[in-house]
Design a protein around this motif. Structure first.
Motif, PDB file in Angstrom:
ATOM      1  N   MET A  56      35.707  32.308  22.377  1.00 51.92           N
ATOM      2  CA  MET A  56      35.620  30.842  22.324  1.00 51.92           C
ATOM      3  C   MET A  56      34.467  30.430  21.407  1.00 51.92           C
ATOM      4  SD  MET A  56      37.116  28.100  23.515  1.00 51.92           S
ATOM      5  CE  MET A  56      37.927  28.591  25.038  1.00 51.92           C
ATOM      6  N   SER A  57      34.698  29.453  20.569  1.00 45.18           N
ATOM      7  CA  SER A  57      33.672  28.959  19.649  1.00 45.18           C
ATOM      8  C   SER A  57      33.109  27.642  20.152  1.00 45.18           C
ATOM      9  CB  SER A  57      34.266  28.748  18.254  1.00 45.18           C
ATOM     10  OG  SER A  57      34.699  29.968  17.702  1.00 45.18           O
ATOM     11  N   ALA A  58      31.799  27.502  20.027  1.00 45.04           N
ATOM     12  CA  ALA A  58      31.145  26.245  20.359  1.00 45.04           C
ATOM     13  C   ALA A  58      31.172  25.326  19.145  1.00 45.04           C
ATOM     14  CB  ALA A  58      29.711  26.507  20.803  1.00 45.04           C
ATOM     15  N   ALA A  59      30.892  24.052  19.378  1.00 49.67           N
ATOM     16  CA  ALA A  59      30.849  23.072  18.295  1.00 49.67           C
ATOM     17  C   ALA A  59      29.660  22.158  18.489  1.00 49.67           C
ATOM     18  CB  ALA A  59      32.137  22.251  18.246  1.00 49.67           C
ATOM     19  N   LEU A  60      29.108  21.697  17.377  1.00 52.17           N
ATOM     20  CA  LEU A  60      27.992  20.761  17.390  1.00 52.17           C
ATOM     21  C   LEU A  60      28.351  19.560  16.534  1.00 52.17           C
ATOM     22  CD1 LEU A  60      24.983  20.027  18.014  1.00 52.17           C
ATOM     23  CD2 LEU A  60      24.426  21.122  15.827  1.00 52.17           C
ATOM     24  N   ILE A  61      28.138  18.359  17.091  1.00 47.42           N
ATOM     25  CA  ILE A  61      28.311  17.114  16.349  1.00 47.42           C
ATOM     26  C   ILE A  61      26.921  16.539  16.080  1.00 47.42           C
ATOM     27  CG2 ILE A  61      29.321  14.810  16.337  1.00 47.42           C
ATOM     28  CD1 ILE A  61      31.260  15.814  18.545  1.00 47.42           C
ATOM     29  N   LEU A  62      26.589  16.361  14.831  1.00 45.22           N
ATOM     30  CA  LEU A  62      25.299  15.781  14.476  1.00 45.22           C
ATOM     31  C   LEU A  62      25.398  14.263  14.542  1.00 45.22           C
ATOM     32  CD1 LEU A  62      24.456  18.062  11.422  1.00 45.22           C
ATOM     33  CD2 LEU A  62      23.367  18.123  13.689  1.00 45.22           C
ATOM     34  N   ALA A  63      24.563  13.655  15.391  1.00 44.66           N
ATOM     35  CA  ALA A  63      24.585  12.197  15.555  1.00 44.66           C
ATOM     36  C   ALA A  63      23.176  11.666  15.774  1.00 44.66           C
ATOM     37  CB  ALA A  63      25.479  11.813  16.733  1.00 44.66           C
ATOM     38  N   GLY A  64      22.218  12.273  15.088  1.00 39.55           N
ATOM     39  CA  GLY A  64      20.837  11.838  15.225  1.00 39.55           C
ATOM     40  C   GLY A  64      20.580  10.533  14.502  1.00 39.55           C
ATOM     41  N   SER A  65      19.408   9.986  14.706  1.00 40.57           N
ATOM     42  CA  SER A  65      18.998   8.738  14.052  1.00 40.57           C
ATOM     43  C   SER A  65      17.855   9.044  13.106  1.00 40.57           C
ATOM     44  CB  SER A  65      18.529   7.706  15.083  1.00 40.57           C
ATOM     45  OG  SER A  65      19.537   7.451  16.041  1.00 40.57           O
ATOM     46  N   ARG A  66      17.874   8.416  11.936  1.00 45.14           N
ATOM     47  CA  ARG A  66      16.763   8.554  11.008  1.00 45.14           C
ATOM     48  C   ARG A  66      15.619   7.662  11.467  1.00 45.14           C
ATOM     49  NH1 ARG A  66      19.839   8.374   5.115  1.00 45.14           N
ATOM     50  NH2 ARG A  66      21.164  10.210   5.478  1.00 45.14           N
ATOM     51  N   SER A  67      14.474   8.277  11.664  1.00 46.12           N
ATOM     52  CA  SER A  67      13.334   7.551  12.220  1.00 46.12           C
ATOM     53  C   SER A  67      12.960   6.351  11.350  1.00 46.12           C
ATOM     54  CB  SER A  67      12.136   8.499  12.339  1.00 46.12           C
ATOM     55  OG  SER A  67      11.018   7.818  12.841  1.00 46.12           O
ATOM     56  N   GLY A  68      12.968   5.165  11.966  1.00 47.93           N
ATOM     57  CA  GLY A  68      12.554   3.955  11.268  1.00 47.93           C
ATOM     58  C   GLY A  68      13.546   3.420  10.262  1.00 47.93           C
ATOM     59  N   ALA A  69      14.672   4.107  10.071  1.00 45.85           N
ATOM     60  CA  ALA A  69      15.634   3.684   9.055  1.00 45.85           C
ATOM     61  C   ALA A  69      16.722   2.824   9.682  1.00 45.85           C
ATOM     62  CB  ALA A  69      16.253   4.895   8.371  1.00 45.85           C
ATOM     63  N   VAL A  70      17.167   1.815   8.943  1.00 43.99           N
ATOM     64  CA  VAL A  70      18.274   0.976   9.370  1.00 43.99           C
ATOM     65  C   VAL A  70      19.538   1.493   8.701  1.00 43.99           C
ATOM     66  CG1 VAL A  70      19.233  -1.348   9.357  1.00 43.99           C
ATOM     67  CG2 VAL A  70      16.773  -1.022   9.672  1.00 43.99           C
ATOM     68  N   ASP A  71      20.535   1.844   9.486  1.00 45.45           N
ATOM     69  CA  ASP A  71      21.776   2.376   8.937  1.00 45.45           C
ATOM     70  C   ASP A  71      22.640   1.205   8.465  1.00 45.45           C
ATOM     71  OD1 ASP A  71      24.365   3.409   8.528  1.00 45.45           O
ATOM     72  OD2 ASP A  71      23.983   5.056   9.914  1.00 45.45           O
ATOM     73  N   PRO A  72      22.907   1.110   7.164  1.00 42.86           N
ATOM     74  CA  PRO A  72      23.682  -0.037   6.666  1.00 42.86           C
ATOM     75  C   PRO A  72      25.109  -0.063   7.195  1.00 42.86           C
ATOM     76  CG  PRO A  72      23.362   1.606   4.934  1.00 42.86           C
ATOM     77  CD  PRO A  72      22.479   1.998   6.076  1.00 42.86           C
ATOM     78  N   VAL A  73      25.662   1.107   7.514  1.00 41.84           N
ATOM     79  CA  VAL A  73      27.029   1.138   8.038  1.00 41.84           C
ATOM     80  C   VAL A  73      27.063   0.576   9.456  1.00 41.84           C
ATOM     81  CG1 VAL A  73      29.046   2.558   8.507  1.00 41.84           C
ATOM     82  CG2 VAL A  73      27.561   3.122   6.591  1.00 41.84           C
TER      83      VAL A  73
END
Length: 247
Positions: free
Chosen positions: A1-18
């Protein structure tokens, strides 16, 4: 069985335009087809047979959504590559890594990637040729990696297949810093390969194999037949595109 990782971190102090454009607190919480992007990505990984599925996140609303979905939550480190390193230590290999903004991700793409990854590779990276991407999504604008065998776009899917893949974390950090300037990545291989790149004689597979060798591992590029695998949600225009493709 393979594990999976979803990257969903936040950039410190940055405003995400999306996220701002979509009117949500974090890009992973954008709703598409009645589901958050995080839920869509996790659903595709689950349908592909991956378990456990973890998410690297620290935003309270994203953590709450991950818990609702039954995902394992791992605190992010300073940057995606460091977060992957921490997940690798926690989950082991094989570990498939993707991102929460991979809005169109399908289980078939994941299964095909794993099947096509060369036996013996410690790390495999999924990419799609420009002609394949533009045939599937003519309106998309990508950053192209230009090599002798064509222009390529990353597909935000990485397979860390063996424990030796831990050696790729430092390489990943270098690629993160230079991802918009591929010639600087190739420069790390020495003047001979840099000259081949500048003359248009270096293939993507050769470049990745040599970069891997410098890190003490076997790295391979896998070509995706699915052009939409290269479409993620980095910009408001990307969100408009995926909404059109899923409407």
């Amino acid at each position: 069985m393979s594990a999976a990782l979803i990257l969903a971190g936040s950039r410190s102090g940055a405003v995400d335009p999306v996220a701002t454009y979509a009117g949500v607190a974090h890009k992973a919480l954008i709703v598409l087809g009645g589901e958050t992007l995080l839920a869509r990505v996790a659903g595709a990984l689950d349908a592909a047979g991956l378990s456990p599925i973890a998410v690297s996140a620290d935003h309270p609303a994203v953590v709450a959504e991950a818990e609702r979905l039954g995902l394992t939550v791992l605190p992010p480190e300073a940057g995606p590559s460091a977060s992957v390193g921490a997940a690798l230590a926690a989950l082991g290999t094989p570990l498939l890594v993707t991102t929460a903004d991979h809005a169109l991700l399908e289980a078939e793409w994941v299964r095909r990637f794993r099947a096509d990854a060369p036996t013996g590779a410690d790390v495999a990276v999924l990419l799609a040729r420009r002609d394949v991407v533009e045939a599937a999504a003519p309106a998309t604008r990508r950053t192209w990696l230009r090599f002798a065998d064509g222009d390529w776009s990353g597909c935000n899917l990485f397979l860390l297949a063996t424990p030796a893949a831990a050696g790729a974390i430092g390489l990943w950090q270098a690629v993160e810093a230079d991802r918009k300037r591929p010639w600087r990545i190739v420069r790390r291989l020495g003047p001979g390969l840099l000259l081949r790149y500048l003359l248009g004689r270096l293939t993507l597979g050769e470049a990745l194999a040599h970069l891997g060798a410098r890190a003490g591992l076997r790295a391979a590029a896998v070509a995706s037949p699915f052009g939409l695998a290269a479409v993620d949600v980095d910009k408001p225009a990307d969100l408009d595109l995926v909404r059109t493709l899923t409407s």
